[in-house]
Write an enzyme that holds these catalytic residues in place. Sequence first.
Site, PDB file in Angstrom:
ATOM      1  CB  SER A 148      34.244  37.914  49.181  1.00  0.00           C
ATOM      2  OG  SER A 148      33.534  38.800  49.979  1.00  0.00           O
TER       3      SER A 148
ATOM      4  CB  THR B  28      40.094  40.079  50.284  1.00  0.00           C
ATOM      5  OG1 THR B  28      39.120  39.561  49.468  1.00  0.00           O
ATOM      6  CG2 THR B  28      41.550  39.921  49.804  1.00  0.00           C
TER       7      THR B  28
ATOM      8  NE  ARG C  19      44.566  37.491  42.106  1.00  0.00           N
ATOM      9  CZ  ARG C  19      43.564  38.193  43.047  1.00  0.00           C
ATOM     10  NH1 ARG C  19      42.979  37.924  43.980  1.00  0.00           N
ATOM     11  NH2 ARG C  19      43.128  39.309  42.308  1.00  0.00           N
ATOM     12  CB  VAL C  20      49.230  37.742  46.385  1.00  0.00           C
ATOM     13  CG1 VAL C  20      49.242  39.191  47.198  1.00  0.00           C
ATOM     14  CG2 VAL C  20      49.789  36.493  47.296  1.00  0.00           C
ATOM     15  N   GLY C  21      46.468  39.254  45.421  1.00  0.00           N
ATOM     16  CA  GLY C  21      45.557  40.297  44.735  1.00  0.00           C
ATOM     17  C   GLY C  21      46.048  41.604  45.136  1.00  0.00           C
ATOM     18  CG  ASP C  22      43.134  44.736  45.233  1.00  0.00           C
ATOM     19  OD1 ASP C  22      42.941  43.912  44.975  1.00  0.00           O
ATOM     20  OD2 ASP C  22      42.732  45.930  45.607  1.00  0.00           O
TER      21      ASP C  22
ATOM     22  CB  THR D  28      36.494  46.286  46.618  1.00  0.00           C
ATOM     23  OG1 THR D  28      35.982  44.918  46.207  1.00  0.00           O
ATOM     24  CG2 THR D  28      35.505  47.129  46.089  1.00  0.00           C
ATOM     25  N   GLY D  29      37.664  44.835  44.066  1.00  0.00           N
ATOM     26  CA  GLY D  29      37.363  44.514  42.338  1.00  0.00           C
ATOM     27  C   GLY D  29      38.643  43.727  42.094  1.00  0.00           C
TER      28      GLY D  29
ATOM     29  N   GLY E 182      41.745  42.559  41.493  1.00  0.00           N
ATOM     30  CA  GLY E 182      43.068  43.109  42.075  1.00  0.00           C
ATOM     31  C   GLY E 182      44.126  43.297  41.056  1.00  0.00           C
TER      32      GLY E 182
HETATM   33  N1  ASP Z   1      40.446  42.941  45.384  1.00  0.00           N
HETATM   34  C1  ASP Z   1      40.258  41.532  45.640  1.00  0.00           C
HETATM   35  C2  ASP Z   1      41.249  40.652  45.127  1.00  0.00           C
HETATM   36  O1  ASP Z   1      41.582  40.842  43.660  1.00  0.00           O
HETATM   37  C3  ASP Z   1      39.051  40.994  45.282  1.00  0.00           C
HETATM   38  C4  ASP Z   1      37.909  41.869  45.542  1.00  0.00           C
HETATM   39  O2  ASP Z   1      37.942  43.002  46.081  1.00  0.00           O
HETATM   40  O3  ASP Z   1      36.578  41.529  45.130  1.00  0.00           O
HETATM   41  O4  ASP Z   1      41.973  39.770  45.517  1.00  0.00           O
END
Ligand code: ASP
Length: 329
Positions: free
Chosen positions: A84, A207, A217-220, A240-241, A243
């Site tokens: 990850s 990450t 796609r881009v997350g948080d 985390t989690g 995004g």
């Molecule tokens: N926050 C990350 C994302 O959404 C993934 C993660 O933290 O599990 O890309």
Amino acid sequence: MKRRSFFKLGAVAGAVSVLKPINGAQILGSSFEGKSEGPIVLSTWIHGLEANRAAWKVLEKGGKAIDAVEQGVKVTESDLTNRSVGIGGRPDRDGHVTLDACIMDEQSRCGSVAFLEGIIHPISVARAVMEKTQHIMLVGEGAKQFALDLGFKTAKTPLPEVKKEWQDWKKENKDLFKKPEINHENHDTIGMIAMDSNGDFSGACTTSGWAYKMHGRVGDSPIIGAGLFVDNEVGAATATGLGEAIVRIAGSHTVVELMRQGYTPTDACKEAVKRIISKHKDLTNLQCCFLAIDKKGNYGAYSVYSGFNFALKTNSEDKMVDSEFDRNW
Ligand code: ASP
């Protein structure tokens, strides 16, 4: 700032914020809360243990938090067994491992890269964006070109075994708009926040993002204020989690601003989680977790679901801590 004035300021800031909550914010009673009297480094998930130890090598010598967090998360980025973070990460649904990272220091300087392929240390590229350019964020080909120009090391992604897993997944998942599932196995990220012996804060977040996400796609995680936020007057937070949910409430910035209003780190994280919960009708698989530290060395975390833990390193401790949470999986 010297150590003594840091503690003095911490005490004054604490007293003022408790007596005068800004905007009438309710100051919640503290639940779980830890405190460090010296330098401290916190990071998300079990991979944080090793990362913290690398960060600690910088902090114990009186080094700067910004160097500590970069050195720390580089350990996780280098770990080819990590699915990850970094080049060992899982690809998007088209087979590309696209990496996101950001970094922020005690002067509120920040740098970020997103949708970056084939570079071993995205966090150091993010730091280079912060230190060498007039920009904050570089993405995709431009970020890669910048990294190559600076001589950053490359690697071929995905790793062969990761590619094989993705090919198997692809056979079962042909629907382009199928919502990828986020659960314990397919997401993580390392978010790291640290306070050095000078009382200064920095943070780093890196990450490979949501496994089998849509291409592009881009997350948080590379978004300053979402996956990470540092304000040296207040503290630092990381996330985390899922995004998308974290971005919707500018999560880490929200946590830091709540601490500014007098919330403890745990209660600030809890309030951010509650805000996420209130904005989603369907909470299936919607795990979001926040981790924070304030200027007095108090730290805490909160997540939507059980199962989130974080690594803690101080002068006297080196351990995993279970986060508080809203509900069981
Ligand atoms: N926050 C990350 C994302 O959404 C993934 C993660 O933290 O599990 O890309």
